[in-house]
Design a protein around this motif. Structure first.
Motif, mmCIF file in Angstrom:
data_model
loop_
_atom_site.group_PDB
_atom_site.id
_atom_site.type_symbol
_atom_site.label_atom_id
_atom_site.label_comp_id
_atom_site.label_asym_id
_atom_site.label_seq_id
_atom_site.Cartn_x
_atom_site.Cartn_y
_atom_site.Cartn_z
ATOM 1 N N LYS A 32 -26.648 -19.085 -39.214
ATOM 2 C CA LYS A 32 -26.827 -20.018 -38.099
ATOM 3 C C LYS A 32 -27.933 -19.460 -37.210
ATOM 4 O O LYS A 32 -28.252 -18.265 -37.268
ATOM 5 C CB LYS A 32 -25.519 -20.164 -37.301
ATOM 6 C CG LYS A 32 -24.423 -20.925 -38.043
ATOM 7 C CD LYS A 32 -23.186 -21.045 -37.166
ATOM 8 C CE LYS A 32 -22.201 -22.060 -37.723
ATOM 9 N NZ LYS A 32 -21.656 -21.718 -39.034
ATOM 10 N N ILE A 34 -29.501 -19.477 -33.164
ATOM 11 C CA ILE A 34 -29.514 -19.870 -31.756
ATOM 12 C C ILE A 34 -30.992 -19.993 -31.386
ATOM 13 O O ILE A 34 -31.743 -19.011 -31.463
ATOM 14 C CB ILE A 34 -28.810 -18.829 -30.865
ATOM 15 C CG1 ILE A 34 -27.370 -18.603 -31.336
ATOM 16 C CG2 ILE A 34 -28.825 -19.275 -29.406
ATOM 17 C CD1 ILE A 34 -26.662 -17.452 -30.630
ATOM 18 N N VAL A 45 -35.622 -17.300 -31.071
ATOM 19 C CA VAL A 45 -34.568 -17.610 -32.041
ATOM 20 C C VAL A 45 -33.793 -16.336 -32.388
ATOM 21 O O VAL A 45 -34.357 -15.243 -32.408
ATOM 22 C CB VAL A 45 -35.156 -18.250 -33.325
ATOM 23 C CG1 VAL A 45 -36.155 -17.333 -34.008
ATOM 24 C CG2 VAL A 45 -34.070 -18.677 -34.305
ATOM 25 N N CYS A 50 -21.512 -15.850 -38.933
ATOM 26 C CA CYS A 50 -20.195 -15.892 -38.305
ATOM 27 C C CYS A 50 -19.136 -16.001 -39.397
ATOM 28 O O CYS A 50 -19.116 -16.974 -40.154
ATOM 29 C CB CYS A 50 -20.112 -17.092 -37.355
ATOM 30 S SG CYS A 50 -18.510 -17.229 -36.539
ATOM 31 N N SER A 61 -25.440 -10.138 -35.897
ATOM 32 C CA SER A 61 -26.869 -10.383 -36.023
ATOM 33 C C SER A 61 -27.513 -9.005 -36.236
ATOM 34 O O SER A 61 -27.889 -8.346 -35.278
ATOM 35 C CB SER A 61 -27.445 -11.043 -34.768
ATOM 36 O OG SER A 61 -28.809 -11.314 -34.942
ATOM 37 N N VAL A 71 -32.799 -11.039 -31.063
ATOM 38 C CA VAL A 71 -33.690 -12.142 -30.697
ATOM 39 C C VAL A 71 -35.111 -11.887 -31.206
ATOM 40 O O VAL A 71 -35.638 -10.787 -31.080
ATOM 41 C CB VAL A 71 -33.724 -12.318 -29.161
ATOM 42 C CG1 VAL A 71 -34.633 -13.480 -28.783
ATOM 43 C CG2 VAL A 71 -32.330 -12.553 -28.613
ATOM 44 N N ASN A 81 -32.035 -16.696 -22.197
ATOM 45 C CA ASN A 81 -31.210 -17.892 -22.399
ATOM 46 C C ASN A 81 -30.433 -17.852 -23.707
ATOM 47 O O ASN A 81 -29.300 -18.328 -23.785
ATOM 48 C CB ASN A 81 -32.079 -19.155 -22.340
ATOM 49 C CG ASN A 81 -32.542 -19.453 -20.924
ATOM 50 O OD1 ASN A 81 -31.918 -19.030 -19.957
ATOM 51 N ND2 ASN A 81 -33.655 -20.157 -20.787
ATOM 52 N N ILE A 82 -31.041 -17.271 -24.740
ATOM 53 C CA ILE A 82 -30.341 -17.126 -26.028
ATOM 54 C C ILE A 82 -29.132 -16.199 -25.868
ATOM 55 O O ILE A 82 -28.038 -16.488 -26.353
ATOM 56 C CB ILE A 82 -31.311 -16.604 -27.120
ATOM 57 C CG1 ILE A 82 -32.265 -17.734 -27.537
ATOM 58 C CG2 ILE A 82 -30.548 -16.091 -28.337
ATOM 59 C CD1 ILE A 82 -33.403 -17.291 -28.442
ATOM 60 N N PHE A 85 -26.421 -17.912 -23.923
ATOM 61 C CA PHE A 85 -25.749 -18.889 -24.788
ATOM 62 C C PHE A 85 -24.701 -18.179 -25.651
ATOM 63 O O PHE A 85 -23.567 -18.652 -25.792
ATOM 64 C CB PHE A 85 -26.782 -19.598 -25.680
ATOM 65 C CG PHE A 85 -26.188 -20.635 -26.585
ATOM 66 C CD1 PHE A 85 -26.126 -21.972 -26.210
ATOM 67 C CD2 PHE A 85 -25.673 -20.282 -27.830
ATOM 68 C CE1 PHE A 85 -25.573 -22.929 -27.050
ATOM 69 C CE2 PHE A 85 -25.117 -21.229 -28.675
ATOM 70 C CZ PHE A 85 -25.066 -22.558 -28.286
ATOM 71 N N LEU A 86 -25.071 -17.029 -26.214
ATOM 72 C CA LEU A 86 -24.127 -16.268 -27.045
ATOM 73 C C LEU A 86 -22.953 -15.770 -26.207
ATOM 74 O O LEU A 86 -21.795 -15.832 -26.657
ATOM 75 C CB LEU A 86 -24.846 -15.092 -27.721
ATOM 76 C CG LEU A 86 -23.979 -14.227 -28.650
ATOM 77 C CD1 LEU A 86 -23.376 -15.053 -29.794
ATOM 78 C CD2 LEU A 86 -24.784 -13.055 -29.226
ATOM 79 N N TYR A 89 -20.592 -18.630 -25.733
ATOM 80 C CA TYR A 89 -19.901 -18.930 -26.988
ATOM 81 C C TYR A 89 -18.796 -17.895 -27.243
ATOM 82 O O TYR A 89 -17.676 -18.240 -27.628
ATOM 83 C CB TYR A 89 -20.887 -18.950 -28.157
ATOM 84 C CG TYR A 89 -20.229 -19.347 -29.459
ATOM 85 C CD1 TYR A 89 -20.008 -20.695 -29.763
ATOM 86 C CD2 TYR A 89 -19.804 -18.384 -30.375
ATOM 87 C CE1 TYR A 89 -19.386 -21.069 -30.948
ATOM 88 C CE2 TYR A 89 -19.174 -18.751 -31.555
ATOM 89 C CZ TYR A 89 -18.968 -20.092 -31.834
ATOM 90 O OH TYR A 89 -18.330 -20.457 -32.999
ATOM 91 N N SER A 98 -18.513 -9.689 -31.478
ATOM 92 C CA SER A 98 -19.832 -10.295 -31.617
ATOM 93 C C SER A 98 -20.837 -9.163 -31.454
ATOM 94 O O SER A 98 -20.868 -8.503 -30.413
ATOM 95 C CB SER A 98 -20.010 -11.349 -30.528
ATOM 96 O OG SER A 98 -21.220 -12.032 -30.691
#
Length: 329
Positions: A32, A34, A45, A50, A61, A71, A81-82, A85-86, A89, A98
């Motif tokens: 996936k 982000i 990105v 997962c 990652s 990243v 921001n990435i 976001f994680l 989540y 994670s």
């Protein structure tokens, strides 16, 4: 789109789309991404995997033997921001852990400032800097024992060949890999490793297999991957009974010379555990420099304790879940 972005931004072999597809096939899980966009253009990105189970989810990652992730991008706001976001989540989902394994060649400020990690595990890789270097200069800066090993191999008339990935060769290579790693109580690569490698990567473009032969018989192998300006020293394997002939030393030297010809900038010997002095000193003998990187882990520690480390190791094979030394049961 991802490929184009990876080409233009600091990234490693492990973050390449070919490696991600290889991981998808090995892990039987889809990658996936982000993605941060500005006016519909990708500006950052982070690829992730997962693994979902009845016990909860583990995100890496990236997974599989310490593959660097994190990243990709150079805009601070996008990176921030990435990570945010994680974080969100992680907090709203059934996350056991994670984990971001940072790129050793990239600044880690974004994780230090914004990732809500509960554990940080420091690691290092050892690399030879090939940029503007010469064969003569490299040779002169190797430790004496390294030069002695290479000369011994040459004296023993060891021949190095660039090999095709035939079924016979890969079978022997894998057999020695299993034996070498088992002696050290290490984690062996899965049986399907070479099958998926041949499917996903191109010989002599993405990877090379070098074979050392003594009296026409293979005694050692070396698999390296090439990506952008990096050569990744990925998997050596050798016949234990013939290790005194120093086939591996000659393989490494020939591989380094190949990398110089290809205008590579780094020859990456990969990760070394901080406490593994013998491995560190072996790599240091080749005049490597140290690059630090970290495992940043967000985790529900209570739940991990409840499940227990043995069960976690079994369920989340090839994923980094947590520093198991910190889990009591």
């Amino acid at each position: 789109e991802y490929d184009e972005f990876v080409k233009k931004n600091p990234s490693t072999f492990y973050q390449s789309s070919k490696h991600l597809k290889f991981l998808e096939n090995i892990l039987k899980i889809n990658a996936k991404f982000i993605v941060a966009r500005d006016n519909n253009e990708m500006v950052g990105v982070m690829p992730i995997f997962c693994k979902e189970t009845k016990f909860g989810k583990v995100i890496n990652s990236l997974p599989f033997f310490g593959s660097y992730g994190g990243v990709i991008g150079q805009k601070n706001e996008a990176e921030k921001n990435i990570i945010k976001f994680l974080n969100e989540y992680n907090e709203k989902s059934d996350i056991l852990s994670s984990v971001i394994i940072s790129n050793p060649f990239k600044n880690t400020d974004v994780y230090e400032k914004y990732f809500k990690f509960v554990d940080k595990n420091e690691r290092l890789i050892q690399c030879i800097n090939l940029k503007n270097n010469t064969k003569e200069n490299l040779w002169n800066n190797f430790e004496q024992r390294v030069r002695r090993g290479i000369r011994k191999a040459e004296k023993n008339m060891i021949v190095v060949e660039n090999s095709e990935p035939t079924e016979k060769l890969l079978k022997k290579f894998y057999k020695h890999h299993v034996k070498n790693i088992s002696i050290k109580n290490g984690a062996v690569k899965p049986k399907e490793f070479f099958v998926e490698m041949v499917k996903n990567f191109k010989i002599n473009e993405d990877y090379e297999i070098l074979t050392a032969k003594y009296q026409s018989e293979p005694i050692a192998y070396l698999l390296v991957f090439n990506f952008k300006t990096f050569t990744e020293y990925y998997m050596p394997a050798y016949d234990v009974e013939k290790s005194n002939l120093q086939g591996t030393s000659l393989l490494i030297w020939e591989s380094i010379k190949n990398s110089l010809l290809k205008k590579m900038e780094f020859y990456n010997f990969g990760g070394t555990h901080m406490k593994n002095d013998s491995l560190y000193n072996f790599k240091k003998g080749w005049n490597t420099g140290d690059f630090q990187y970290n495992y940043y882990t967000y985790a529900n520690v209570d739940k991990l304790e409840e499940i227990g480390k043995e069960k976690l190791k079994s369920i989340f094979k090839y994923f980094y879940v947590y520093n198991y030394n910190k889990i009591l049961n």
